[in-house]
Design a protein around this motif. Structure first.
Motif, PDB file in Angstrom:
ATOM      1  N   LEU A 132       0.862  -1.177   0.000  1.00  0.00           N
ATOM      2  CA  LEU A 132       0.000   0.000   0.000  1.00  0.00           C
ATOM      3  C   LEU A 132       0.894   1.221   0.000  1.00  0.00           C
ATOM      4  CD1 LEU A 132      -2.813   1.330   0.282  1.00  0.00           C
ATOM      5  CD2 LEU A 132      -2.472   1.226   2.773  1.00  0.00           C
ATOM      6  N   LEU A 133       0.850   1.986  -1.086  1.00  0.00           N
ATOM      7  CA  LEU A 133       1.655   3.192  -1.219  1.00  0.00           C
ATOM      8  C   LEU A 133       0.873   4.361  -0.633  1.00  0.00           C
ATOM      9  CD1 LEU A 133       2.870   2.658  -4.897  1.00  0.00           C
ATOM     10  CD2 LEU A 133       4.047   1.999  -2.767  1.00  0.00           C
ATOM     11  N   VAL A 134       1.448   5.011   0.382  1.00  0.00           N
ATOM     12  CA  VAL A 134       0.738   6.079   1.089  1.00  0.00           C
ATOM     13  C   VAL A 134       1.495   7.395   0.945  1.00  0.00           C
ATOM     14  CG1 VAL A 134      -0.296   6.824   3.247  1.00  0.00           C
ATOM     15  CG2 VAL A 134      -0.057   4.371   2.766  1.00  0.00           C
ATOM     16  N   ASP A 135       0.882   8.327   0.225  1.00  0.00           N
ATOM     17  CA  ASP A 135       1.452   9.660   0.057  1.00  0.00           C
ATOM     18  C   ASP A 135       1.102  10.472   1.298  1.00  0.00           C
ATOM     19  OD1 ASP A 135       2.144  12.270  -0.699  1.00  0.00           O
ATOM     20  OD2 ASP A 135       1.630  11.921  -2.798  1.00  0.00           O
ATOM     21  N   ALA A 136       2.117  10.791   2.106  1.00  0.00           N
ATOM     22  CA  ALA A 136       1.898  11.478   3.382  1.00  0.00           C
ATOM     23  C   ALA A 136       1.922  12.992   3.257  1.00  0.00           C
ATOM     24  CB  ALA A 136       2.955  11.029   4.389  1.00  0.00           C
ATOM     25  N   ARG A 137       1.937  13.505   2.038  1.00  0.00           N
ATOM     26  CA  ARG A 137       2.005  14.951   1.833  1.00  0.00           C
ATOM     27  C   ARG A 137       0.620  15.591   1.862  1.00  0.00           C
ATOM     28  NH1 ARG A 137       4.896  15.119  -3.865  1.00  0.00           N
ATOM     29  NH2 ARG A 137       3.242  13.586  -4.206  1.00  0.00           N
ATOM     30  N   PRO A 138       0.560  16.901   2.076  1.00  0.00           N
ATOM     31  CA  PRO A 138      -0.706  17.610   1.903  1.00  0.00           C
ATOM     32  C   PRO A 138      -1.242  17.404   0.488  1.00  0.00           C
ATOM     33  CG  PRO A 138       0.872  18.993   3.054  1.00  0.00           C
ATOM     34  CD  PRO A 138       1.624  17.767   2.601  1.00  0.00           C
ATOM     35  N   SER A 139      -2.541  17.548   0.330  1.00  0.00           N
ATOM     36  CA  SER A 139      -3.212  17.201  -0.926  1.00  0.00           C
ATOM     37  C   SER A 139      -2.692  17.959  -2.137  1.00  0.00           C
ATOM     38  CB  SER A 139      -4.723  17.422  -0.789  1.00  0.00           C
ATOM     39  OG  SER A 139      -5.003  18.783  -0.491  1.00  0.00           O
ATOM     40  N   GLU A 140      -2.185  19.173  -1.942  1.00  0.00           N
ATOM     41  CA  GLU A 140      -1.683  19.954  -3.073  1.00  0.00           C
ATOM     42  C   GLU A 140      -0.513  19.266  -3.769  1.00  0.00           C
ATOM     43  OE1 GLU A 140      -3.732  22.585  -0.175  1.00  0.00           O
ATOM     44  OE2 GLU A 140      -2.100  21.096  -0.024  1.00  0.00           O
ATOM     45  N   LEU A 175      -7.082   2.979  12.232  1.00  0.00           N
ATOM     46  CA  LEU A 175      -6.097   3.394  11.233  1.00  0.00           C
ATOM     47  C   LEU A 175      -6.033   2.395  10.087  1.00  0.00           C
ATOM     48  CD1 LEU A 175      -3.821   5.268  10.299  1.00  0.00           C
ATOM     49  CD2 LEU A 175      -2.246   3.949  11.747  1.00  0.00           C
ATOM     50  N   LYS A 176      -6.004   1.112  10.411  1.00  0.00           N
ATOM     51  CA  LYS A 176      -5.978   0.086   9.363  1.00  0.00           C
ATOM     52  C   LYS A 176      -7.232   0.171   8.494  1.00  0.00           C
ATOM     53  CE  LYS A 176      -3.210  -3.244  12.010  1.00  0.00           C
ATOM     54  NZ  LYS A 176      -3.218  -4.562  12.683  1.00  0.00           N
ATOM     55  N   GLU A 177      -8.360   0.462   9.131  1.00  0.00           N
ATOM     56  CA  GLU A 177      -9.614   0.574   8.396  1.00  0.00           C
ATOM     57  C   GLU A 177      -9.586   1.783   7.469  1.00  0.00           C
ATOM     58  OE1 GLU A 177     -13.346   0.085   6.841  1.00  0.00           O
ATOM     59  OE2 GLU A 177     -12.147  -1.347   8.020  1.00  0.00           O
ATOM     60  N   SER A 178      -9.083   2.911   7.967  1.00  0.00           N
ATOM     61  CA  SER A 178      -9.044   4.124   7.143  1.00  0.00           C
ATOM     62  C   SER A 178      -8.067   3.985   5.979  1.00  0.00           C
ATOM     63  CB  SER A 178      -8.670   5.337   7.998  1.00  0.00           C
ATOM     64  OG  SER A 178      -7.362   5.198   8.535  1.00  0.00           O
ATOM     65  N   LEU A 179      -7.021   3.197   6.181  1.00  0.00           N
ATOM     66  CA  LEU A 179      -6.070   2.930   5.101  1.00  0.00           C
ATOM     67  C   LEU A 179      -6.545   1.800   4.192  1.00  0.00           C
ATOM     68  CD1 LEU A 179      -2.689   3.031   7.082  1.00  0.00           C
ATOM     69  CD2 LEU A 179      -3.518   4.759   5.484  1.00  0.00           C
ATOM     70  N   LYS A 180      -7.615   1.112   4.628  1.00  0.00           N
ATOM     71  CA  LYS A 180      -8.103  -0.078   3.907  1.00  0.00           C
ATOM     72  C   LYS A 180      -6.949  -1.063   3.705  1.00  0.00           C
ATOM     73  CE  LYS A 180     -12.028   2.148   1.650  1.00  0.00           C
ATOM     74  NZ  LYS A 180     -12.006   3.328   2.543  1.00  0.00           N
ATOM     75  N   LEU A 181      -6.250  -1.302   4.787  1.00  0.00           N
ATOM     76  CA  LEU A 181      -5.053  -2.126   4.747  1.00  0.00           C
ATOM     77  C   LEU A 181      -5.387  -3.590   4.958  1.00  0.00           C
ATOM     78  CD1 LEU A 181      -1.946  -2.247   4.642  1.00  0.00           C
ATOM     79  CD2 LEU A 181      -1.953  -1.884   7.124  1.00  0.00           C
ATOM     80  N   ALA A 182      -5.076  -4.406   3.974  1.00  0.00           N
ATOM     81  CA  ALA A 182      -5.285  -5.846   4.076  1.00  0.00           C
ATOM     82  C   ALA A 182      -4.241  -6.446   5.011  1.00  0.00           C
ATOM     83  CB  ALA A 182      -5.182  -6.489   2.690  1.00  0.00           C
ATOM     84  N   ALA A 183      -4.633  -7.493   5.716  1.00  0.00           N
ATOM     85  CA  ALA A 183      -3.743  -8.136   6.682  1.00  0.00           C
ATOM     86  C   ALA A 183      -2.442  -8.576   6.022  1.00  0.00           C
ATOM     87  CB  ALA A 183      -4.443  -9.330   7.321  1.00  0.00           C
ATOM     88  N   GLY A 184      -1.323  -8.199   6.621  1.00  0.00           N
ATOM     89  CA  GLY A 184      -0.021  -8.624   6.132  1.00  0.00           C
ATOM     90  C   GLY A 184       0.531  -7.813   4.989  1.00  0.00           C
ATOM     91  N   LYS A 185      -0.264  -6.935   4.405  1.00  0.00           N
ATOM     92  CA  LYS A 185       0.203  -6.149   3.266  1.00  0.00           C
ATOM     93  C   LYS A 185       1.114  -5.029   3.739  1.00  0.00           C
ATOM     94  CE  LYS A 185      -1.576  -3.936  -0.941  1.00  0.00           C
ATOM     95  NZ  LYS A 185      -2.809  -3.555  -1.673  1.00  0.00           N
ATOM     96  N   PRO A 186       2.301  -4.902   3.169  1.00  0.00           N
ATOM     97  CA  PRO A 186       3.203  -3.833   3.606  1.00  0.00           C
ATOM     98  C   PRO A 186       2.632  -2.453   3.283  1.00  0.00           C
ATOM     99  CG  PRO A 186       4.369  -5.492   2.321  1.00  0.00           C
ATOM    100  CD  PRO A 186       2.914  -5.753   2.138  1.00  0.00           C
ATOM    101  N   THR A 187       2.979  -1.468   4.127  1.00  0.00           N
ATOM    102  CA  THR A 187       2.691  -0.079   3.821  1.00  0.00           C
ATOM    103  C   THR A 187       4.004   0.621   3.508  1.00  0.00           C
ATOM    104  OG1 THR A 187       2.894   0.647   6.123  1.00  0.00           O
ATOM    105  CG2 THR A 187       0.707  -0.020   5.376  1.00  0.00           C
TER     106      THR A 187
END
Length: 298
Positions: free
Chosen positions: A183-191, A236-248
């Motif tokens: 799961l690729l998570v862009d931690a920047r502000p939306s702009e 947090l896992k729910e908001s990221l829709k993170l599947a079990a065991g999947k790396p972030t």
């Protein structure tokens, strides 16, 4: 000074290895204050400027720039031999408690402490904490300030890189190409995520294809310099829709904001397989790989 006393104790063998979790990943000023004499933690002042004007008494000067790359790629992975020599000069030991102090004035400032924490953890340091609120919290607690330059006896280290918490450009490119899962998570502000803004060192604006946007600011209430201590791992896992065991894989422009995101996910929420893309979008944009949300390009 406390640092000198600790250096003598280490040199004479009077200090035994500390527990691997003296304070936990995050410590508040009151808890730290109460344990200064009993635990004698190594305090690291990581501000690039201001040390000579006043710092936490006993703190060693370890400026953030020691842990960063060049202006063209600020988030580049450290040179481990250079870092080893610098940390030896500071007298650091891998099994002694270390508390990292940033300035503590803004939410973005926390990223410097988180990046230093990640770097030290990735090179074998076992007992790490960040003072929540940094030097500002130290001062607010009425703890002593000094203008003396602190030092300790040099140590001998043999650092190796543990890649457990690292994602490289090649790793990320493999995810983008569908050759690996994360799961690729862009931690920047939306702009930045939308491509409307870009870091000055980035070759192109935009984000990683398939990434979601979850800004690091979500972990800081009302731009507080203190990261939230009430992170619900399940939510947090729910908001990221993170599947079990999947790396972030947390990323930003230069691995600074993303370090705060990684710290919250990995160290505070305890989500396994959490990684930091150190070079982040500046490095990726210079690699020629496919990007998303790049105006007039994609």
């Amino acid at each position: 000074m406390k640092r000198f006393a600790l250096a003598i104790a280490v040199a004479t063998g009077l200090v035994t290895s500390a527990a691997a979790d003296t304070f936990g990943p995050l410590v508040d000023a009151d808890t730290l204050s109460a344990a200064l004499d009993s635990e004698m933690p190594i305090l690291l002042d990581i501000r690039n400027a201001g040390y000579d004007d006043g710092h936490a008494e006993g703190a060693l000067y370890a400026p953030y720039r020691m842990f960063r790359g060049s202006d063209s790629n600020p988030g580049a992975l450290f040179d481990i031999e250079k870092l080893e020599a610098e940390l030896e000069e500071l007298g650091l030991e891998q099994d002694l408690p270390i508390v990292i102090l940033s300035e503590g004035k803004t939410d973005t400032d926390f990223g410097s402490a988180a990046r230093v924490y990640w770097t030290l953890k990735s090179t074998g340091f076992e007992d790490l904490s960040i003072l929540n609120g940094g030097l500002t919290a130290w001062k607010a607690a009425g703890l002593p300030i000094s203008t003396a330059t602190e030092s300790a006896f040099p140590s001998e280290l043999d650092l190796t890189l543990d890649t457990t918490w690292l994602a490289t450009t090649a790793d990320v490119a493999a995810v983008v190409a569908g050759e690996a899962e994360a799961l690729l998570v862009d931690a920047r502000p939306s702009e930045f995520f939308s491509g409307k803004e870009a870091h000055e060192a980035a070759a192109r604006p935009g984000t990683l294809p398939g990434a979601i946007n979850y800004a690091y600011t979500a972990f800081f209430a009302d731009k507080s310099p203190k990261i939230s201590t009430n992170i619900d791992a399940a939510a947090l896992k729910e908001s990221l829709k993170l599947a079990a065991g999947k790396p972030t894989v947390s990323f930003c422009n230069t691995g600074h904001w993303a370090a705060s995101h990684w710290f919250a996910v990995s160290e505070l929420a305890g989500v396994p397989n959490a990684k930091l893309y150190a070079g982040s979008m500046v490095e990726y944009s210079q690699s020629g790989n496919k990007m998303a949300n790049t105006p007039a390009v994609n």
